[in-house]
Design a protein around this motif. Sequence first.
Motif, PDB file in Angstrom:
ATOM      1  N   ARG A   7      73.872  34.825  59.034  1.00  0.00           N
ATOM      2  CA  ARG A   7      73.858  36.559  58.863  1.00  0.00           C
ATOM      3  C   ARG A   7      75.206  35.703  57.477  1.00  0.00           C
ATOM      4  O   ARG A   7      75.425  34.841  57.182  1.00  0.00           O
ATOM      5  CB  ARG A   7      75.114  36.794  59.728  1.00  0.00           C
ATOM      6  CG  ARG A   7      76.468  35.507  60.041  1.00  0.00           C
ATOM      7  CD  ARG A   7      77.426  36.076  61.243  1.00  0.00           C
ATOM      8  NE  ARG A   7      77.603  37.652  61.299  1.00  0.00           N
ATOM      9  CZ  ARG A   7      78.783  38.109  62.537  1.00  0.00           C
ATOM     10  NH1 ARG A   7      79.059  36.737  63.199  1.00  0.00           N
ATOM     11  NH2 ARG A   7      79.037  38.876  61.899  1.00  0.00           N
ATOM     12  N   THR A   8      75.592  37.026  57.002  1.00  0.00           N
ATOM     13  CA  THR A   8      76.446  36.750  55.427  1.00  0.00           C
ATOM     14  C   THR A   8      77.244  37.434  55.858  1.00  0.00           C
ATOM     15  O   THR A   8      77.437  38.781  56.129  1.00  0.00           O
ATOM     16  CB  THR A   8      75.231  37.578  54.659  1.00  0.00           C
ATOM     17  OG1 THR A   8      74.072  36.479  54.051  1.00  0.00           O
ATOM     18  CG2 THR A   8      76.439  36.866  52.795  1.00  0.00           C
ATOM     19  N   VAL A   9      78.425  36.808  55.367  1.00  0.00           N
ATOM     20  CA  VAL A   9      79.499  37.165  55.628  1.00  0.00           C
ATOM     21  C   VAL A   9      80.461  37.201  53.927  1.00  0.00           C
ATOM     22  O   VAL A   9      80.274  35.795  53.152  1.00  0.00           O
ATOM     23  CB  VAL A   9      80.916  36.508  56.372  1.00  0.00           C
ATOM     24  CG1 VAL A   9      81.614  37.147  56.462  1.00  0.00           C
ATOM     25  CG2 VAL A   9      80.586  36.412  57.417  1.00  0.00           C
ATOM     26  N   ASP A  10      80.460  37.910  52.762  1.00  0.00           N
ATOM     27  CA  ASP A  10      80.357  38.140  51.423  1.00  0.00           C
ATOM     28  C   ASP A  10      82.432  38.255  51.474  1.00  0.00           C
ATOM     29  O   ASP A  10      83.161  39.082  51.513  1.00  0.00           O
ATOM     30  CB  ASP A  10      79.807  39.106  50.430  1.00  0.00           C
ATOM     31  CG  ASP A  10      80.006  38.874  49.550  1.00  0.00           C
ATOM     32  OD1 ASP A  10      80.806  38.532  48.990  1.00  0.00           O
ATOM     33  OD2 ASP A  10      79.462  39.551  48.652  1.00  0.00           O
ATOM     34  N   LEU A  11      83.198  37.040  51.383  1.00  0.00           N
ATOM     35  CA  LEU A  11      84.132  36.833  50.871  1.00  0.00           C
ATOM     36  C   LEU A  11      84.487  36.810  49.380  1.00  0.00           C
ATOM     37  O   LEU A  11      85.691  36.262  48.849  1.00  0.00           O
ATOM     38  CB  LEU A  11      84.779  36.312  51.952  1.00  0.00           C
ATOM     39  CG  LEU A  11      84.730  36.210  52.990  1.00  0.00           C
ATOM     40  CD1 LEU A  11      84.996  34.953  54.212  1.00  0.00           C
ATOM     41  CD2 LEU A  11      85.555  37.255  53.803  1.00  0.00           C
ATOM     42  N   ARG A  12      83.813  36.984  48.680  1.00  0.00           N
ATOM     43  CA  ARG A  12      84.416  36.652  47.156  1.00  0.00           C
ATOM     44  C   ARG A  12      84.878  37.417  46.880  1.00  0.00           C
ATOM     45  O   ARG A  12      85.427  37.359  45.458  1.00  0.00           O
ATOM     46  CB  ARG A  12      82.424  36.828  46.672  1.00  0.00           C
ATOM     47  CG  ARG A  12      81.650  35.579  47.105  1.00  0.00           C
ATOM     48  CD  ARG A  12      80.427  35.745  46.011  1.00  0.00           C
ATOM     49  NE  ARG A  12      79.511  37.184  46.083  1.00  0.00           N
ATOM     50  CZ  ARG A  12      78.922  37.815  46.002  1.00  0.00           C
ATOM     51  NH1 ARG A  12      78.314  37.985  45.113  1.00  0.00           N
ATOM     52  NH2 ARG A  12      77.934  39.185  46.227  1.00  0.00           N
ATOM     53  N   SER A  13      84.803  38.739  46.927  1.00  0.00           N
ATOM     54  CA  SER A  13      85.584  39.737  46.296  1.00  0.00           C
ATOM     55  C   SER A  13      86.107  41.079  47.676  1.00  0.00           C
ATOM     56  O   SER A  13      84.584  41.280  47.751  1.00  0.00           O
ATOM     57  CB  SER A  13      85.388  39.629  44.447  1.00  0.00           C
ATOM     58  OG  SER A  13      86.782  40.733  44.373  1.00  0.00           O
ATOM     59  N   ASP A  14      87.077  42.044  46.584  1.00  0.00           N
ATOM     60  CA  ASP A  14      87.172  43.322  47.144  1.00  0.00           C
ATOM     61  C   ASP A  14      85.549  43.899  46.411  1.00  0.00           C
ATOM     62  O   ASP A  14      86.222  45.440  47.027  1.00  0.00           O
ATOM     63  CB  ASP A  14      88.313  43.686  47.733  1.00  0.00           C
ATOM     64  CG  ASP A  14      89.342  43.318  46.834  1.00  0.00           C
ATOM     65  OD1 ASP A  14      89.374  42.737  45.680  1.00  0.00           O
ATOM     66  OD2 ASP A  14      90.476  43.673  46.858  1.00  0.00           O
TER      67      ASP A  14
END
Length: 360
Positions: A7-14
């Motif tokens: 899966r992809t969990v994108d925590l780069r920015s809001d």
Amino acid sequence: MVTPVIRTVDLRSDTVTKPTESMRSAMANAEVDDDVLGSDPTAVLLEREVAEIAGKEAAMFVPSGTMGNLISVLVHCDERGSEVILGDDSHIHIYENGGVSSLGGVHPRTVKNEEDGTMEISSIEAAMRSPKGDLHYPVTKLICLENTQANCGGKCLPIEYIDKVGELAKKHGLKLHIDGARIFNASVALGVPVKRIVQAADSVSICLSKGIGAPVGSVIVGSKSFITKARWLRKTLGGGMRQIGVLCAAALVALRDNVAKLDDDHKKAKILAEGLNRIERLRVNVAAVETNIIYVDLPKDPKFGAEDACKSLEVLGVLVIPQTTFRIRIVLHHQISDSDLEYALSCFEKLFSSVPEEKV
């Protein structure tokens, strides 16, 4: 053999959130007209609501927070060669391409940002230059604050502090602008209405595409005369976008639906920070996590720095950003679920338990 990403969990920015179905529906059905002519009804509605939330007379939609801050600085610093006082770690100074200088001829006078995001009041006052002073110096016209202060870990500036800066500005005949990119995060974390937080400010730039997850845009607020001047500058900068109701409609959904979700983002950030801090080779100042931003410190070994860690995490499907050579930035948003949080934490654990200790 490369293990496929689960899966992809994108925590780069809001800023990475996708428009919700309700946003897409609102955009498709938005009532629009020509905003440059002042007649787009959805834009007018959004601006009226944001102005009311901020307790200011008027508001104007802009395509980005960078443009919002630039316009605000240029309205207040209306003579080329005038000066703005701002934090040395502020977004305007670090991340906005030096626009206030290159496009506006405004000189930035930096004051050190403390760990809590503030600048010492005495240091701000000492940095001011008066038109009656030495003719070698530019004249100070504006002070800028940032709330929350992103590079200080999403810290909320205390209301009492903002009030003191506002008093100082008035004492010296200056204006106060607040870069409120994540002002809703500050409001929720402090439990105080936005209008009270920015009461002392002459202008505020409020981002809609960060904390509350609209696809595009910011709104700047201030007095009617301020916004009148701001509209001229927006046109000059190419920000006259005609039927902007399609964007403002999504922003209205974000404003009405997503502010209440910020508290959950903050709680998730705290949970993730605590989990990361339990990993032996990582360090997180959990007490400093007030909103949705986390900084993770790595051991200072040049063989495995933040860039390496981010690339390794990306292979596992977790997207984060290197902040410095040995620091990673994580930002929570409303499209991160509890299971996403658990998966991200498991990937950090997997990575830092598999890297030989002497390499880390």
